[in-house]
Design a protein around this motif. Structure first.
Motif, mmCIF file in Angstrom:
data_model
loop_
_atom_site.group_PDB
_atom_site.id
_atom_site.type_symbol
_atom_site.label_atom_id
_atom_site.label_comp_id
_atom_site.label_asym_id
_atom_site.label_seq_id
_atom_site.Cartn_x
_atom_site.Cartn_y
_atom_site.Cartn_z
ATOM 1 N N ASN A 1 0.829 -1.197 0.000
ATOM 2 C CA ASN A 1 0.000 0.000 0.000
ATOM 3 C C ASN A 1 0.874 1.263 0.000
ATOM 4 O O ASN A 1 0.666 2.172 -0.801
ATOM 5 C CB ASN A 1 -0.932 -0.021 1.208
ATOM 6 N N ASN A 2 1.854 1.316 0.887
ATOM 7 C CA ASN A 2 2.742 2.481 0.969
ATOM 8 C C ASN A 2 3.540 2.667 -0.313
ATOM 9 O O ASN A 2 3.706 3.791 -0.793
ATOM 10 C CB ASN A 2 3.676 2.362 2.170
ATOM 11 N N ALA A 3 4.041 1.577 -0.877
ATOM 12 C CA ALA A 3 4.850 1.660 -2.099
ATOM 13 C C ALA A 3 4.029 2.156 -3.285
ATOM 14 O O ALA A 3 4.494 3.003 -4.062
ATOM 15 C CB ALA A 3 5.477 0.303 -2.405
ATOM 16 N N ILE A 4 2.823 1.654 -3.431
ATOM 17 C CA ILE A 4 1.966 2.081 -4.539
ATOM 18 C C ILE A 4 1.600 3.555 -4.388
ATOM 19 O O ILE A 4 1.692 4.338 -5.337
ATOM 20 C CB ILE A 4 0.705 1.201 -4.639
ATOM 21 N N ARG A 5 1.212 3.947 -3.190
ATOM 22 C CA ARG A 5 0.844 5.350 -2.962
ATOM 23 C C ARG A 5 2.040 6.276 -3.184
ATOM 24 O O ARG A 5 1.878 7.372 -3.745
ATOM 25 C CB ARG A 5 0.234 5.523 -1.581
ATOM 26 N N SER A 6 3.217 5.853 -2.783
ATOM 27 C CA SER A 6 4.424 6.650 -3.033
ATOM 28 C C SER A 6 4.692 6.773 -4.528
ATOM 29 O O SER A 6 5.114 7.828 -5.009
ATOM 30 C CB SER A 6 5.632 6.026 -2.341
ATOM 31 N N TYR A 7 4.462 5.714 -5.260
ATOM 32 C CA TYR A 7 4.649 5.721 -6.707
ATOM 33 C C TYR A 7 3.693 6.712 -7.369
ATOM 34 O O TYR A 7 4.068 7.443 -8.284
ATOM 35 C CB TYR A 7 4.435 4.312 -7.256
ATOM 36 N N ILE B 1 -5.745 -3.393 -3.246
ATOM 37 C CA ILE B 1 -4.909 -2.349 -2.649
ATOM 38 C C ILE B 1 -4.613 -1.278 -3.696
ATOM 39 O O ILE B 1 -4.742 -0.075 -3.446
ATOM 40 C CB ILE B 1 -3.603 -2.948 -2.094
ATOM 41 N N PHE B 2 -4.212 -1.711 -4.887
ATOM 42 C CA PHE B 2 -3.904 -0.815 -5.995
ATOM 43 C C PHE B 2 -5.127 0.017 -6.383
ATOM 44 O O PHE B 2 -5.056 1.242 -6.539
ATOM 45 C CB PHE B 2 -3.428 -1.658 -7.185
ATOM 46 N N ALA B 3 -6.275 -0.638 -6.556
ATOM 47 C CA ALA B 3 -7.489 0.053 -6.987
ATOM 48 C C ALA B 3 -7.894 1.132 -5.993
ATOM 49 O O ALA B 3 -8.267 2.244 -6.384
ATOM 50 C CB ALA B 3 -8.619 -0.956 -7.189
ATOM 51 N N ARG B 4 -7.830 0.816 -4.721
ATOM 52 C CA ARG B 4 -8.159 1.809 -3.682
ATOM 53 C C ARG B 4 -7.185 2.987 -3.771
ATOM 54 O O ARG B 4 -7.592 4.151 -3.680
ATOM 55 C CB ARG B 4 -8.078 1.165 -2.302
ATOM 56 N N ALA B 5 -5.913 2.729 -3.977
ATOM 57 C CA ALA B 5 -4.918 3.798 -4.074
ATOM 58 C C ALA B 5 -5.165 4.671 -5.303
ATOM 59 O O ALA B 5 -4.983 5.895 -5.250
ATOM 60 C CB ALA B 5 -3.511 3.209 -4.102
ATOM 61 N N VAL B 6 -5.579 4.076 -6.415
ATOM 62 C CA VAL B 6 -5.905 4.842 -7.631
ATOM 63 C C VAL B 6 -7.047 5.812 -7.331
ATOM 64 O O VAL B 6 -6.964 7.012 -7.641
ATOM 65 C CB VAL B 6 -6.294 3.905 -8.801
ATOM 66 N N ILE B 7 -8.106 5.323 -6.733
ATOM 67 C CA ILE B 7 -9.266 6.163 -6.421
ATOM 68 C C ILE B 7 -8.871 7.261 -5.432
ATOM 69 O O ILE B 7 -9.211 8.436 -5.621
ATOM 70 C CB ILE B 7 -10.425 5.301 -5.886
ATOM 71 N N ASP B 8 -8.145 6.886 -4.378
ATOM 72 C CA ASP B 8 -7.731 7.865 -3.375
ATOM 73 C C ASP B 8 -6.815 8.939 -3.959
ATOM 74 O O ASP B 8 -6.808 10.074 -3.480
ATOM 75 C CB ASP B 8 -7.039 7.181 -2.193
ATOM 76 N N ALA B 9 -6.054 8.600 -4.997
ATOM 77 C CA ALA B 9 -5.159 9.560 -5.639
ATOM 78 C C ALA B 9 -5.900 10.473 -6.619
ATOM 79 O O ALA B 9 -5.312 11.388 -7.182
ATOM 80 C CB ALA B 9 -4.032 8.823 -6.369
#
Length: 157
Positions: free
Chosen positions: A20-26, A48-56
């Motif tokens: 999660n942290n690595a994807i969000r940092s990316y 995890i990736f999909a949630r990070a995409v939406i949150d970004a």
């Protein structure tokens, strides 16, 4: 930037947090309006990736491998699947009925055909079955897509 995801399922909590942290940092380096994440929404790395995409603030595109895909997911991941699917900008459902290794690999190919790059949550080990993360990484490389591998050092599955 269209980014596909492939990754392991059934991750330990500490590995989930690392991923999660690595994807969000990316994603920090990307402009949200130009971020398109492409996922099958499997439990683990995909969600995890999909949630990070939406949150970004990016757009989530979903490839559903088969009509019975949701029913084949672990029961405790279905509510998250439903929520993420409801927030998708685009949903493509493949013609397969059953959720099989073949339908999963076809979905991975469909993702990669729409992507500029792949993020792989991968331990570097050979695939445990057809259509697993290692197969998707190799297909992406064969297609000439850049692959970013995320996996914590010294961690085995």
């Amino acid at each position: 930037m269209r980014i596909a995801i492939s990754g392991h399922r059934g991750l330990r909590r500490d590995v989930e947090q690392y991923v999660n942290n690595a994807i969000r940092s990316y994603f920090v380096q990307l402009t949200p309006a130009h971020l398109v994440g492409i996922s099958c929404l499997a439990d683990g790395a995909d969600q995890i990736f999909a949630r990070a995409v939406i949150d970004a603030g990016g757009h989530l595109n979903v490839i559903v491998p088969a009509a019975q895909y949701r029913d084949a997911l672990p029961e405790d991941s279905r509510a998250t699947y439903d929520e993420l699917l409801a927030n998708a900008a685009e949903v493509v459902t493949l013609d397969h009925q059953e959720s099989t290794s073949e339908s999963h690999m076809d979905a991975s190919r469909a993702m990669l055909e729409r992507a500029d790059q792949l993020i792989a949550v991968w331990d570097g080990e050979p695939a445990r079955g057809y259509g697993a993360t290692a197969d998707v990484v190799h297909l992406a490389q064969d297609l000439g897509l850049p692959v970013t591998i995320i996996w914590p050092a010294d961690v085995t599955r």
